[in-house]
Design a protein around this motif. Structure first.
Motif, PDB file in Angstrom:
ATOM      1  N   SER A  57       0.365  -1.070  -0.447  1.00 37.71           N
ATOM      2  CA  SER A  57      -0.257   0.544   0.032  1.00 37.71           C
ATOM      3  C   SER A  57       1.218   1.427  -0.114  1.00 37.71           C
ATOM      4  N   GLY A  58       2.256   1.006   0.099  1.00 38.53           N
ATOM      5  CA  GLY A  58       2.700   2.340   0.625  1.00 38.53           C
ATOM      6  C   GLY A  58       2.701   2.692   1.778  1.00 38.53           C
ATOM      7  N   GLN A  59       2.300   1.929   3.086  1.00 41.51           N
ATOM      8  CA  GLN A  59       2.720   1.879   3.859  1.00 41.51           C
ATOM      9  C   GLN A  59       4.252   1.623   5.101  1.00 41.51           C
ATOM     10  N   PRO A  60       4.334   2.390   5.630  1.00 46.11           N
ATOM     11  CA  PRO A  60       5.682   1.959   6.087  1.00 46.11           C
ATOM     12  C   PRO A  60       4.816   0.696   7.462  1.00 46.11           C
ATOM     13  N   LEU A  61       6.075  -0.440   6.851  1.00 46.59           N
ATOM     14  CA  LEU A  61       5.821  -2.076   8.052  1.00 46.59           C
ATOM     15  C   LEU A  61       5.836  -1.939   9.332  1.00 46.59           C
ATOM     16  N   ARG A  62       5.043  -2.032   9.659  1.00 45.04           N
ATOM     17  CA  ARG A  62       5.155  -2.230  11.365  1.00 45.04           C
ATOM     18  C   ARG A  62       5.180  -3.707  11.957  1.00 45.04           C
ATOM     19  N   ALA A  63       5.886  -3.808  13.054  1.00 48.09           N
ATOM     20  CA  ALA A  63       6.492  -4.970  13.657  1.00 48.09           C
ATOM     21  C   ALA A  63       6.218  -5.025  14.877  1.00 48.09           C
ATOM     22  N   GLU A  64       5.730  -6.210  16.259  1.00 49.01           N
ATOM     23  CA  GLU A  64       5.631  -5.709  17.116  1.00 49.01           C
ATOM     24  C   GLU A  64       6.571  -7.153  17.489  1.00 49.01           C
ATOM     25  N   ARG A  65       7.453  -5.736  19.254  1.00 50.11           N
ATOM     26  CA  ARG A  65       7.882  -7.265  19.494  1.00 50.11           C
ATOM     27  C   ARG A  65       8.158  -7.059  21.535  1.00 50.11           C
ATOM     28  N   GLN A  66       8.590  -8.039  21.727  1.00 48.02           N
ATOM     29  CA  GLN A  66       8.381  -8.860  23.081  1.00 48.02           C
ATOM     30  C   GLN A  66       9.072  -7.975  24.025  1.00 48.02           C
ATOM     31  N   ARG A  67       8.785  -6.872  25.136  1.00 50.13           N
ATOM     32  CA  ARG A  67       9.110  -6.177  25.859  1.00 50.13           C
ATOM     33  C   ARG A  67      10.007  -5.298  25.832  1.00 50.13           C
ATOM     34  N   ALA A  68       9.411  -4.792  24.245  1.00 49.74           N
ATOM     35  CA  ALA A  68      10.137  -3.890  23.946  1.00 49.74           C
ATOM     36  C   ALA A  68       8.962  -2.778  22.807  1.00 49.74           C
ATOM     37  N   GLU A  69       9.486  -1.679  21.753  1.00 44.92           N
ATOM     38  CA  GLU A  69       8.950  -1.095  21.355  1.00 44.92           C
ATOM     39  C   GLU A  69       8.891  -0.798  20.047  1.00 44.92           C
ATOM     40  N   PRO A  70       7.226  -0.802  19.298  1.00 45.52           N
ATOM     41  CA  PRO A  70       7.323  -1.066  18.240  1.00 45.52           C
ATOM     42  C   PRO A  70       8.660  -0.572  17.110  1.00 45.52           C
ATOM     43  N   LEU A  71       8.525  -1.499  15.517  1.00 42.18           N
ATOM     44  CA  LEU A  71       9.234  -0.564  14.810  1.00 42.18           C
ATOM     45  C   LEU A  71       8.534  -0.294  13.788  1.00 42.18           C
ATOM     46  N   GLU A  72       8.889   0.358  13.111  1.00 38.60           N
ATOM     47  CA  GLU A  72       8.234   0.753  11.850  1.00 38.60           C
ATOM     48  C   GLU A  72       8.859   1.307  10.636  1.00 38.60           C
TER      49      GLU A  72
END
Length: 522
Positions: A57-72
């Motif tokens: 879609s052109g939007q940034p990929l988002r990732a969830e991590r255990q015990r840490a801030e999400p990544l984008e």
């Protein structure tokens, strides 16, 4: 790519390439085998997700991590850990496993991380092979095919079904294409010589390359047995090495066409060492366009293009020297009075690029830069006039070769500028023929360990040259060539049968992160 900024976890975004014929062939094969059909555009979108962290879609990929801030975005891209090749990496006791189809979808349980990274201390638990469904679950929920939780380092990605299908298709073909120069039991390499390369350095480099390749092939033991799928790997794949010398001719604007012709006639897996003169840019462009690793050529003016992946250099050469001079002048500058700097160079030499780099670095100080271009072949009179004109300057910077340094005026007092700098790379380092009256007031940029600090490290290459009966005609060029070959040999020996250009670059990075360097570099 250059060592001073490269890390294993921060790769620059790359343009999405057009789908290759090899990928199209794989798509057709998958269709014939009953695999879901994935279009070239979907495969390109999956590559953007994998490498750049950009969704279709052109939007940034988002990732969830255990015990840490999400990544984008780029921080969430798969390439950060599993690398561009998909073969993963290792750092200390942390092993990032391979995620390309060769290892994910094997028919029996294996220690995949050990197979991709032999000798690693951290063995992965044995697991069942993945299917499309279990791989999708692993990416979304962090569970392997046997229901065990993946390492906490592995983020969780909530991808829709269409995006997941294209990503899995991309992983299946990642690093699986036939590679030029590595299809049989011979690894084909080239070294490139530009027409303006120093002939003495060229001959010294070729002498080292030929002896190294002959020695490598002397230990070739024949074809290795196939990989065993249910046990750890205790051997490394060996192949014979073949060296091709690509001697270029004519003006630089014709070099890329010449290289394409040579590559078509003699497909090679990588370019090793090589030697250039005033420019290396056409060679750099060719290697980047062809996805051809170009490992550590002997050039003093490399191309600085941090987004490029395949050309690797020892350092930034004279551009690094310009930064060193700029730092020294900036630290000593009187902010109320912009520094006055005189630069001396030949208009057809690499000092032109170095002078531009220095001027740009000093621009924030409002520096007043004067550049003198030497015209005559015998420049003694010109240099005497420049020395007089530079008497009132804050700094005199000499981007000159030994013949011109030797022609500096020797009569009268020492040069009057507050500071004098000379390029070590251009002037022949500690062998620069500076007149005695200049030596006490001149600083030399010296981008290596000083001779007395590297003497022990140099025992190894110099001893090897003696054993091989190689005359030392240019110590630095030959030592750097030997080092490049040694790094290549170590990297290739750890690739098993995964001879993929991207993986070679990654293995070189790993080798340089922990190997003891024998040569000019600390």
């Amino acid at each position: 790519m250059s060592w001073w900024t490269t890390t294993a976890t921060c790769l620059p975004p790359l343009r999405i390439p057009r789908t290759s014929a090899a990928i199209l062939a794989l798509l057709l094969a998958a269709s014939a085998a009953g695999e879901p059909r994935v279009s070239p555009s979907e495969l390109a979108a999956a590559e953007a997700l994998y490498r750049q962290g950009i969704l279709p879609s052109g939007q940034p990929l988002r990732a969830e991590r255990q015990r840490a801030e999400p990544l984008e975005g780029a921080a969430a891209a798969c390439v950060n850990c599993h690398r561009r090749s998909g073969f993963g990496t290792e750092e200390g006791r942390i092993v990032i496993p391979p995620i390309n189809g060769k290892y994910l979808f094997r028919d029996s349980s294996v220690e995949t991380a050990q197979m991709a990274h032999p000798g690693g201390e951290a063995a992965s638990p044995r697991r069942s092979r993945y299917t499309d469904q279990s791989l999708a679950r692993a990416i979304r929920s962090g569970l392997d095919p046997d229901g065990r939780s993946l390492d906490y380092l592995m983020p969780r990605y909530q991808l829709d079904d269409a995006t997941m299908a294209s990503l899995i298709a991309y992983l299946k073909q990642l690093s699986s294409h036939p590679v030029p120069g590595a299809t049989g039991d011979i690894l084909e390499f080239a070294t490139i010589v530009t027409p303006d390369a120093d002939p003495v350095k060229r001959d010294g480099m070729l002498d080292v390359l030929n002896h190294f390749f002959d020695n490598k092939n002397a230990f070739y033991r024949g074809q290795d047995p196939p990989l065993q799928s249910s046990r750890r790997i205790h051997f490394r794949v060996l192949r014979r090495w073949q060296l091709h010398v690509w001697q270029l001719s004519g003006p630089p604007q014709t070099w890329e066409a010449q290289l394409q012709q040579r590559f078509k006639a003699e497909p090679v897996f990588a370019v090793i060492s090589g030697i250039g003169g005033k420019t290396w840019a056409p060679v750099h462009r060719f290697c980047e366009k062809q996805s051809l690793p170009c490992l550590m050529p002997n050039v003093e003016l490399p191309v600085v293009a941090e987004k490029d992946f395949y050309p690797l250099y020892f350092s930034r050469g004279v551009l690094l020297e310009a930064d060193v001079v700029a730092n020294r002048l900036s630290a000593a500058a009187d902010r109320a009075m912009p520094p006055r700097v005189v630069q001396v160079l030949r208009p057809d030499d690499i000092g032109v690029a170095a002078a531009k780099e220095l001027a740009a670095a000093l621009a924030p100080l409002g520096a007043k830069i004067t550049t003198h271009e030497l015209k005559s072949k015998q420049a003694a009179q010109e240099l005497a006039e420049v020395a007089r004109d530079a008497a009132a300057a804050d700094a005199l910077v000499l981007w000159l070769r030994p013949d011109d340094l030797q022609a500096l005026p020797v009569s009268g007092s020492a040069p009057a500028p507050k500071s004098v700098f000379v390029s070590g790379l251009m002037g022949r380092l500690e062998n620069a023929p500076l007149p005695a009256s200049w030596r006490g007031v001149t600083r030399m940029t010296y981008p290596f360990d000083l001779p007395q600090q590297r003497v022990i490290r140099m025992n190894y290459p110099l001893g090897w040259f003696t054993i091989q009966h190689i005359p030392v005609v240019d110590e630095r060029t030959q030592a750097d060539t030997y080092l490049a070959c040694s790094i290549l040999a170590e990297a290739a020996s750890n690739m098993l049968d995964n001879f993929v250009p991207d993986y070679l670059i990654e293995r070189v990075e790993v080798q340089l992160s922990h190997r003891i360097i024998n040569g000019y570099y600390p």
